[in-house]
Design an enzyme around this catalytic site. Structure first.
Site, mmCIF file in Angstrom:
data_model
loop_
_atom_site.group_PDB
_atom_site.id
_atom_site.type_symbol
_atom_site.label_atom_id
_atom_site.label_comp_id
_atom_site.label_asym_id
_atom_site.label_seq_id
_atom_site.Cartn_x
_atom_site.Cartn_y
_atom_site.Cartn_z
ATOM 1 N N ASP A 1 39.248 31.509 35.486
ATOM 2 C CA ASP A 1 39.677 32.910 35.405
ATOM 3 C C ASP A 1 38.435 33.781 35.191
ATOM 4 O O ASP A 1 37.600 33.484 34.333
ATOM 5 C CB ASP A 1 40.625 33.014 34.193
ATOM 6 C CG ASP A 1 41.375 34.320 34.160
ATOM 7 O OD1 ASP A 1 42.600 34.297 34.316
ATOM 8 O OD2 ASP A 1 40.713 35.356 33.976
ATOM 9 N N ASN B 1 37.409 46.494 38.304
ATOM 10 C CA ASN B 1 38.295 47.407 39.032
ATOM 11 C C ASN B 1 38.204 48.820 38.463
ATOM 12 O O ASN B 1 38.126 49.791 39.216
ATOM 13 C CB ASN B 1 39.746 46.920 38.916
ATOM 14 C CG ASN B 1 40.077 45.875 39.972
ATOM 15 O OD1 ASN B 1 39.449 45.843 41.028
ATOM 16 N ND2 ASN B 1 41.040 45.024 39.684
ATOM 17 N N HIS C 1 38.826 49.497 43.164
ATOM 18 C CA HIS C 1 39.540 48.305 43.642
ATOM 19 C C HIS C 1 38.887 47.644 44.855
ATOM 20 O O HIS C 1 38.974 46.433 45.021
ATOM 21 C CB HIS C 1 41.004 48.659 43.932
ATOM 22 C CG HIS C 1 41.804 48.779 42.680
ATOM 23 N ND1 HIS C 1 42.398 47.706 42.073
ATOM 24 C CD2 HIS C 1 42.053 49.841 41.877
ATOM 25 C CE1 HIS C 1 43.001 48.093 40.959
ATOM 26 N NE2 HIS C 1 42.804 49.398 40.825
ATOM 27 N N ASP D 1 38.040 43.808 45.056
ATOM 28 C CA ASP D 1 38.446 42.910 46.151
ATOM 29 C C ASP D 1 37.244 42.135 46.701
ATOM 30 O O ASP D 1 37.343 40.949 47.018
ATOM 31 C CB ASP D 1 39.096 43.719 47.282
ATOM 32 C CG ASP D 1 40.498 44.185 46.902
ATOM 33 O OD1 ASP D 1 40.986 43.798 45.818
ATOM 34 O OD2 ASP D 1 41.101 44.945 47.683
ATOM 35 N N GLU E 1 43.107 37.359 39.146
ATOM 36 C CA GLU E 1 41.733 36.833 39.086
ATOM 37 C C GLU E 1 41.745 35.385 38.608
ATOM 38 O O GLU E 1 40.797 34.897 38.023
ATOM 39 C CB GLU E 1 40.854 37.712 38.189
ATOM 40 C CG GLU E 1 41.227 37.758 36.724
ATOM 41 C CD GLU E 1 42.183 38.896 36.373
ATOM 42 O OE1 GLU E 1 43.022 39.254 37.218
ATOM 43 O OE2 GLU E 1 42.092 39.412 35.252
#
Ligand code: CMP
Length: 313
Positions: free
Chosen positions: A185, A193, A198, A202, A228
């Protein structure tokens, strides 16, 4: 030669036929025109005729919940409506005129008679149908790939993960094999973000996806199982090896520079568990690995933890 015979001679399905055969078929076909947007055949209807497209284009559509799914586009020289005539079932799809369509229409009995009398037409028909089946197979494989793949990272998704875990557990039960599950993670990903937007988030996820693919062995299967959160299924891998693998990955992420155009230090935490050593069901193995991951997070992140020492009973 009548006009229709002349037209028939240019239809690929009938190209091997002798003029006398074409004459006979011409005498039993009728020419019909369809307006743009008109449904020439509709899914579920009984099939009474075969259509040979002379001019224009049609779309072969399969109505789905959200929108019509396009199975194929056909043009002058192609035919449609053969399936219901051959198998006696209702129309398998809707065929809609794209522009103005001109077609020759042949009724069911005549179509069957031609197939029986002229094997060349039957062979042409089989060839054309085999091309359609092949195209349909490709469409199915693309669609099923879409259903199990995360478009952002290209990794398999949560749904595929659940399936593969089930299969791997079954292999352990049947053949006495073992495997390890790694959960990883990204640390503090929300702030990426929030701060960079965002799109940058990405980019980071896609980049992590590439790292997971690059830095795992061919038999290991990486997944994106949440925002994530990533998982790696490692067949025939014991816990110590899983530990080495996930530590290496955590190290690679910490040292590499994410391609977001800003100085960004990103870290990842990892946990792992071995089956059947630490659990015998999907739920058990997952929970042990998840607990290990949470311990790594709680311990300060950018690190790896394994199962607690208490072994599975
Ligand atoms: P039929 O089932 O009688 O009516 C709909 C027609 O659409 C069908 O016959 C075929 O001619 C055509 N059709 C159905 N599926 C496909 C496909 N996958 N590719 C091309 N044509 C198709």
């Amino acid at each position: 030669m009548s006009i229709t015979t002349d037209l028939l001679a240019h239809v690929p399905l009938l190209r091997e036929l002798a003029p006398a055969d074409l004459e006979r078929i011409a005498s039993v076909t009728r020419r019909q025109e369809f307006e743009p947007g008109e449904n020439i055949v509709e899914i579920g209807d009984p099939g009474r005729s075969l259509y040979l497209v002379l001019k224009g284009h049609v779309r072969v559509l399969y109505p789905a919940m959200s929108a019509d799914f396009e199975l194929a586009r056909l043009e002058g020289g192609d035919f449609f409506g053969e399936m219901a005539l051959l198998n006696g079932k209702p129309r398998s799809a809707t065929v809609r005129a794209v522009d103005r369509v001109e077609a020759l229409v042949l009724d069911k009995e005549e179509f069957r008679r031609i197939l029986i009398d002229t094997p060349q037409v039957a062979v042409e028909l089989l060839e054309a149908m085999s091309v359609r089946i092949r195209n349909a197979d490709e469409q199915i494989s693309t669609l099923s790939d879409k259903a199990v793949r995360d478009p952002l990272t290209g990794l398999l998704n949560r749904r595929a993960f659940d399936d593969r875990m089930g299969e791997e557990i079954e292999r352990v039960r049947r053949y006495g094999t073992h495997f390890s599950l790694i959960l990883a993670d990204l640390d503090g990903f929300n702030s990426v973000n929030d701060v960079l937007g965002h799109d940058a988030g990405d980019e980071v996820l896609a980049w992590v996806g590439r790292i997971l693919i690059e830095h795992t062995r061919a038999a290991d299967v990486p997944f994106r199982i949440g925002g994530e959160e990533f998982a790696i299924l490692c067949p025939s891998t014991d816990a110590p090896l899983a530990r080495t693998m996930v530590r290496r990955l955590v190290g690679v992420i910490a040292e590499a520079t994410p391609p977001v155009g800003h100085a960004l230090t990103l870290t990842m935490s990892g946990g792992y568990a071995e089956c059947p050593e630490h659990g015998r069901t999907v739920k058990e193995v997952y929970e042990v690995a998840e607990r290990a991951l949470r311990t790594a997070k709680a311990g300060g992140r950018n690190q790896v933890c394994g199962p607690e020492k208490t072994a599975h009973p």
